[in-house]
Design an enzyme around this catalytic site. Structure first.
Site, PDB file in Angstrom:
ATOM      1  CG  ASP A  13      10.947   0.860   0.768  1.00  0.00           C
ATOM      2  OD1 ASP A  13      10.137   0.891  -0.187  1.00  0.00           O
ATOM      3  OD2 ASP A  13      11.003   1.289   1.892  1.00  0.00           O
ATOM      4  CB  SER A  14      10.245   5.064  -1.152  1.00  0.00           C
ATOM      5  OG  SER A  14       9.421   4.403  -0.045  1.00  0.00           O
ATOM      6  CE1 TYR A  45      10.601   6.170  -5.021  1.00  0.00           C
ATOM      7  CE2 TYR A  45      10.452   4.083  -5.518  1.00  0.00           C
ATOM      8  CZ  TYR A  45      11.195   5.109  -5.514  1.00  0.00           C
ATOM      9  OH  TYR A  45      12.261   5.187  -5.779  1.00  0.00           O
ATOM     10  CB  CYS A  76       9.694  -0.993  -2.919  1.00  0.00           C
ATOM     11  SG  CYS A  76       8.481   0.313  -3.410  1.00  0.00           S
ATOM     12  CG  ASN A  77       4.766  -4.587  -1.254  1.00  0.00           C
ATOM     13  OD1 ASN A  77       4.092  -5.719  -1.495  1.00  0.00           O
ATOM     14  ND2 ASN A  77       5.325  -4.450  -0.200  1.00  0.00           N
ATOM     15  CB  THR A  78       4.840   1.017  -4.924  1.00  0.00           C
ATOM     16  OG1 THR A  78       4.109   1.125  -3.620  1.00  0.00           O
ATOM     17  CG2 THR A  78       4.357   2.279  -5.772  1.00  0.00           C
ATOM     18  CD  GLU A 153      10.316   6.842   5.517  1.00  0.00           C
ATOM     19  OE1 GLU A 153      11.474   7.598   5.759  1.00  0.00           O
ATOM     20  OE2 GLU A 153      10.502   5.683   4.839  1.00  0.00           O
ATOM     21  CB  CYS A 185       3.096  -1.002   1.774  1.00  0.00           C
ATOM     22  SG  CYS A 185       4.205   0.244   2.371  1.00  0.00           S
ATOM     23  CB  THR A 186       8.420  -2.894   2.621  1.00  0.00           C
ATOM     24  OG1 THR A 186       8.650  -1.927   1.976  1.00  0.00           O
ATOM     25  CG2 THR A 186       8.540  -4.158   1.567  1.00  0.00           C
ATOM     26  CG  HIS A 187       7.311   2.315   4.535  1.00  0.00           C
ATOM     27  ND1 HIS A 187       7.638   2.262   3.334  1.00  0.00           N
ATOM     28  CD2 HIS A 187       7.870   3.352   5.254  1.00  0.00           C
ATOM     29  CE1 HIS A 187       8.534   3.294   3.079  1.00  0.00           C
ATOM     30  NE2 HIS A 187       8.932   3.721   4.192  1.00  0.00           N
TER      31      HIS A 187
HETATM   32  N1  DGL Z   1       7.691   0.677   0.869  1.00  0.00           N
HETATM   33  C1  DGL Z   1       7.033   0.743  -0.331  1.00  0.00           C
HETATM   34  C2  DGL Z   1       6.192  -0.141  -0.754  1.00  0.00           C
HETATM   35  O1  DGL Z   1       6.087  -1.343  -0.107  1.00  0.00           O
HETATM   36  C3  DGL Z   1       6.842   2.156  -0.698  1.00  0.00           C
HETATM   37  C4  DGL Z   1       5.965   3.088  -0.017  1.00  0.00           C
HETATM   38  C5  DGL Z   1       5.756   4.358  -0.484  1.00  0.00           C
HETATM   39  O2  DGL Z   1       6.901   5.193  -0.732  1.00  0.00           O
HETATM   40  O3  DGL Z   1       4.789   4.769  -0.676  1.00  0.00           O
HETATM   41  O4  DGL Z   1       5.163   0.019  -1.460  1.00  0.00           O
END
Ligand code: DGL
Length: 283
Positions: A13-14, A45, A76-78, A153, A185-187
């Protein structure tokens, strides 16, 4: 047991978002060894272009190839939305993304589906396509949020401002009377307590993390890669500050991990293009 079954599953992931997938791996596949990479030098990301994401993902996967991973989960979804289809053909281990497992789970729950994600994921339309391929009658609304990832973050989860931001991003979805919401988004799963305060309990919350791990288990068994012997401790690597990642991730892991610094080819934080966004709902 052959060596390859003992090899780790690569997860990336990012930043700390992928820990939501790691947690599911610990729960569902505790016997597997994991190599976790967070590209913290280049996060977020979600405001980057497709070309940048593709380049970063290729660098990460090339590095993971050298670490002898047997499978990679894009936590990471992106990256899953923008790069998965392309890189799947370029590497010779299975690569799983979170979008399809999330979409499959959502259509089982509802017909009015909201997706809350990074701006890049929302713009890619990946969730709408995946959902409507399964159920063409499903309604899908996608909201791209640029503020959540930096707030998470920076460990501002309990800052009143974060709740304010969550209300702002969720309100257009509530206005459309969604019955299901995907954490796109996993975050964002780290914000579950805030989301649950804002959303009525009738809305089904879908976390693709749990479903991608189910898919990984099936794939491992199918390919004879499943490990049912001993596990090695998770290896954590980051492109940014190991100390920052270690401190932040402690609250979700329950321990303070030791984290290594890795320098990927052409790591750069300058000169990237940003996707312009201010609360845009994609119909
Ligand atoms: N956690 C990631 C996602 O699911 C990336 C989020 C990011 O860095 O913007 O997209």
């Amino acid at each position: 047991m052959s060596n390859v079954q003992n090899s780790p599953i690569g997860v990336f992931d990012s930043g700390v978002g992928g820990l939501t997938v790691l947690r599911e791996l610990y729960r569902q596949l505790p016997q597997e060894s994991i190599l976790y990479f967070a590209d913290t030098a280049r996060l977020p990301y979600g405001n980057r272009s497709e070309a940048e994401i593709l380049q970063f993902v290729r660098e990460i996967l090339t590095w993971m190839t050298h670490q002898n991973v047997k499978m990679v989960i894009m936590a990471c979804n992106t990256s899953s939305a923008l790069a998965l289809e392309t890189v799947r053909r370029e590497f010779n281990f299975p690569i799983l993304g979170v979008i399809l497992p999330g979409a499959r789970a959502a259509v089982k729950q509802g017909q009015r589906i909201g997706v809350i994600s990074t701006p890049a994921t929302a713009k890619s339309n990946a969730y709408r396509q995946a959902i409507q391929e399964i159920n063409p009658n499903a309604h899908v609304w996608q909201v791209g949020c640029s503020e959540f990832v930096p707030l998470i973050e920076q460990n501002r989860l309990y800052d009143p401002y974060t709740k304010q931001v969550a209300r702002r991003y969720l309100s257009p979805l509530l206005a459309r009377q969604i019955d299901t919401l995907i954490y796109g988004c996993t975050h964002y799963r780290h914000l579950a307590p805030i989301f649950q305060e804002i959303l009525p309990s009738t809305i089904n919350l879908i976390d693709p993390a749990s479903f991608v791990v189910q898919a990984a288990e099936k794939e491992l068994k199918l390919m004879g890669l499943y490990n049912n012997k001993t596990t090695k401790p998770t290896c954590f690597c980051v492109s940014g500050s190991p100390q920052t990642f270690s401190r932040l991730s402690q609250q979700w892991l329950g321990y303070c991990p030791s984290v290594e610094s890795v320098s990927l080819q052409s790591v750069s934080t300058i000169g990237y293009s940003r996707i312009g966004e201010e609360l845009e709902i994609l119909e």
